[in-house]
Design a protein around this motif. Structure first.
Motif, PDB file in Angstrom:
ATOM      1  N   ALA A 180      39.299  50.252  33.169  1.00  0.00           N
ATOM      2  CA  ALA A 180      40.689  49.778  33.202  1.00  0.00           C
ATOM      3  C   ALA A 180      41.650  50.893  32.775  1.00  0.00           C
ATOM      4  CB  ALA A 180      40.847  48.567  32.290  1.00  0.00           C
ATOM      5  N   GLN A 239      42.640  45.922  41.751  1.00  0.00           N
ATOM      6  CA  GLN A 239      41.386  46.300  41.096  1.00  0.00           C
ATOM      7  C   GLN A 239      41.424  45.959  39.616  1.00  0.00           C
ATOM      8  OE1 GLN A 239      40.258  50.394  41.805  1.00  0.00           O
ATOM      9  NE2 GLN A 239      40.669  50.234  44.002  1.00  0.00           N
ATOM     10  N   LEU A 288      38.900  43.235  37.846  1.00  0.00           N
ATOM     11  CA  LEU A 288      37.912  44.164  37.288  1.00  0.00           C
ATOM     12  C   LEU A 288      36.690  43.435  36.748  1.00  0.00           C
ATOM     13  CD1 LEU A 288      37.422  47.142  36.800  1.00  0.00           C
ATOM     14  CD2 LEU A 288      38.544  46.929  34.582  1.00  0.00           C
TER      15      LEU A 288
END
Length: 697
Positions: free
Chosen positions: A407, A536, A540
């Motif tokens: 992240a 994304q 995640l």
């Protein structure tokens, strides 16, 4: 055919789903190993024979095949079963422990009755004539009692008169009693030959020679070993697994004992020692000096051809069609032991039957096989896994760390895109032509007076054409430029520092890039990339476990280091997705309680990234929802009519889950077609679902 009809024909036994791990007796199909060993065991000059090959090459099978045809008696010794700690890394077994095991196996290799004089006493089982022997003892004791009762007559001689058949009882009693006494004295004498003074103990004080704990046990009991071969018919001693302890000194002791046994005058045959060893147990040419004959064993399997043996087992248990052929091809490279491969598939049959993987297909056979390969190749780490320890457990426990690392990487990319767009907007220059004109004007200001044009490697360039030249950036970065004067001579002048005078913070190339980034096409591309990165970031935690770990593979190198030589196998299984946080489904039995069997099957399938049918029956929906992850409600796993009904029935408690589910359905309409058809026909809250979707649109 007629003969077969008259009685039952013999039926072919069914193919078993299991295989034994014992050495095979048909390892010498060409007969060359038997020929070599037969030559060695019949040659008087050969006393020490080596059968060499790597682990798993089939040495034990070659020995078993040879002994089936060996015409004389052979004694087999195996150190692996007596000293398992020899296989534990970092634990070194002493030479005395190895010798003690060898001595025990030698002496216990013969029946106790064949070694009556041995100082190592063992339990003797009664023979067939033991009842007659005990009867003879009773008769002897009775005769002694009878003689003792008539001792005065025996001493005076009256007991033997008359010395004929009429006095048979007295004469027979004396004869039997005398034989009994002789036999008793003889037995005591023989037993005394086996006695030895080991130590002297005075209450708590024990006196014993110090060397008893240091000297070689085999040498100390050499007389026992020689007595063993005197009393038995063994002429071949097979010693396996002695190389596990990496102690070459023991071979020297055994060679000396072999020589002493063969030189003993009371042993009238040649005694040979046959060792099964690794090729590297001796360095350089030492092994050719130690052994009189060496037989190399060619391995039947290695890392390159192990896939054929693996496929044989998959076909035997009818598993071939359900396994990923690429997985089998890749994982076979890590397996090079026939017994290990056989045991893996033996365990697969048991695990698959107990976990009900074969019948309903809830469990992934590839993952189950991966777990069993991990269990057999890295058993120590597998055992530690149940205690939440070991390499795999460490990777699983660091999952949140890996997610956060990924992240952070995505956030850094988003920040870089945003900063680049801001810098581009700060540029006051409209386009690249204007930028080139600014720098060209600065060059012209530095040019000497009366100059007419520039002399460059790209040809002559008039002053007015410099800003438009295709190689302007290369000319600017060259550091100097040559000009021609009106009177014909040429002068060079320096361009270094020119860019800094125009913009101290950025070079021409950097400003050129920023101008290009101001274009609408570039902004559109950056915006698209930003949206992808944000998506994304949002999804995640819904990504597969191995995808997250792959992006943090550098962080787990230290974890894999503790696995040792099997680290590559463990990395492959984890990074390819065959070992992940669903391992517990393949290592323990499911017990129905809060969850029904169908509920558990549903959770297994979504954890394996498979989406069950919209009408998949759930028993305890509330427990299923409690077992699902938060991110599951924003994916296709929520497309189950029982789950959607429960969410709407408890809307206040599950409002966040409803929002995620409706968001997914509204943005993935094409993927929800089967669910919409099912829910419209059998759902309990169709109007509520339609209302939520319309509100979202």
């Amino acid at each position: 055919m007629l003969k077969c009809l008259s009685r039952k024909c013999p039926q072919k036994p069914p193919v078993s789903r299991f295989v034994d791990l014992a050495p095979t007796s048909n390892a010498d199909q060409t007969g060359i190993y038997y020929e070599a060993l037969e030559f060695a065991t019949n040659n008087d000059e050969v006393l020490n024979i080596a059968l060499t090959g790597p682990y798993g090459s089939g040495k034990s099978s070659v020995i078993k095949s040879f002994l089936l045809r060996y015409p004389r008696d052979a004694l087999e010794l195996s150190l692996a079963s007596f000293l398992p700690e020899g296989e534990v890394p970092g634990v070194r077994v002493s030479k005395q422990e190895i010798e003690r095991s060898i001595l025990q196996q030698i002496l216990y290799g013969a029946d106790a009755h064949k070694l009556p004089l041995s100082r190592f006493k063992r339990i003797q089982t009664p023979r067939g004539w033991s009842a007659a022997s005990s009867l003879a003892v009773c008769l002897g004791m009775f005769c002694l009692w009878y003689l003792f009762a008539n001792q005065s007559d025996v001493i005076s001689g009256k007991f033997f008169k008359p010395f004929d058949l009429s006095n048979w009882f007295n004469i027979l009693s004396f004869t039997v009693g005398s034989i009994f006494v002789w036999r008793l004295v003889h037995s005591i004498y023989l037993k005394s030959l086996g006695l030895s003074l080991k130590s002297i103990s005075l209450k708590d004080i024990q006196i014993a020679p110090k060397a008893a704990d240091e000297e070689s046990i085999l040498n100390r009991h050499l007389d026992e070993i020689i007595y063993f071969f005197q009393s038995t018919k063994y002429d071949l001693v097979v010693i396996e697994d002695l190389d596990r302890f990496d102690n070459p000194d023991i071979f020297v002791t055994l060679r000396e004992i072999n020589a002493l046994v063969n030189e003993n005058a009371d042993i009238h045959r040649r005694i040979r020692f046959l060792y099964a060893l690794r090729d590297d147990i001796f360095v350089n040419t030492d092994r050719t000096k130690f052994f009189e004959f060496i037989v190399p064993v060619i391995p039947v399997i290695n890392h390159s051809n192990s896939i054929d043996k693996v496929l044989e087992h998959t076909r035997r248990i009818d598993l071939d069609a359900r396994l990923d052929r690429r997985f089998i091809r890749d994982v076979s490279r890590y397996l090079a032991d026939l017994r290990l491969i056989g045991n893996i598939f033996n365990e697969y049959v048991i695990y698959a039957s107990n976990l009900r993987a074969d019948g309903d297909g809830a469990l992934d056979p590839n993952k189950l096989l991966a777990v069993l390969i991990y269990k057999n190749v890295i058993p120590k780490d597998f055992a530690a896994l149940h205690r939440q320890e070991g390499a795999l457990s460490s990777v699983l426990m660091r999952y949140d760390e890996f997610v956060e690392k990924t992240a952070d990487k995505i956030r850094s990319e988003l920040a870089a895109i945003q900063a680049d767009l801001v810098r581009s907007d700060e540029q006051s220059v409209r386009d690249l032509a204007e930028l080139c004109s600014i720098y060209a004007m600065a060059i012209l200001e530095r040019a000497p007076a009366n100059s007419t044009y520039f002399e460059t490697q790209y040809g002559q360039i008039p002053f007015g054409q410099l800003a438009k030249h295709a190689e302007f950036e290369a000319i600017l970065s060259s550091g100097s430029i040559r000009v021609r004067h009106a009177n014909g001579y040429v002068t060079d002048f320096d361009l270094r520092g020119l860019e800094a005078t125009i913009d101290p913070s950025r070079s021409f190339a950097e400003r050129k890039t920023l101008i290009e980034h101001k274009s609408s096409d570039h902004k559109e591309a950056m915006d698209k990339k930003s949206q992808e990165l944000k998506a994304q970031l949002t999804t995640l935690r819904t990504r597969k476990f191995n995808e997250i770990v792959r992006e943090s593979s550098a962080l787990i190198e230290e974890v894999f280091a503790e696995v040792g030589e099997s680290r590559d196998l463990l990395k492959y299984l984890i990074l390819e997705g065959y070992l992940d946080d669903t391992y517990y489904q393949y290592t323990s039995l499911f017990h129905s309680g809060r969850l029904s069997l169908n509920d558990n099957k549903f959770l297994i399938q979504i954890r394996s990234f498979n989406n069950p049918e919209p009408d998949f029956q759930l028993g305890n929906t509330s427990e299923v929802i409690a077992s699902m992850r938060e991110e599951d409600f924003g994916r296709s796993y929520v497309l189950n009519r029982f789950i959607v009904d429960y969410l709407f029935e408890h809307a206040q408690k599950h409002s966040a889950h409803i929002t995620s589910a409706v968001e997914f359905m509204a943005t993935h309409v094409d993927d929800c077609e089967d669910f919409f058809q099912s829910y419209y026909a059998r759902g309990a809250h169709v109007e509520r679902l339609v209302s939520e979707l319309v509100g979202r649109w």
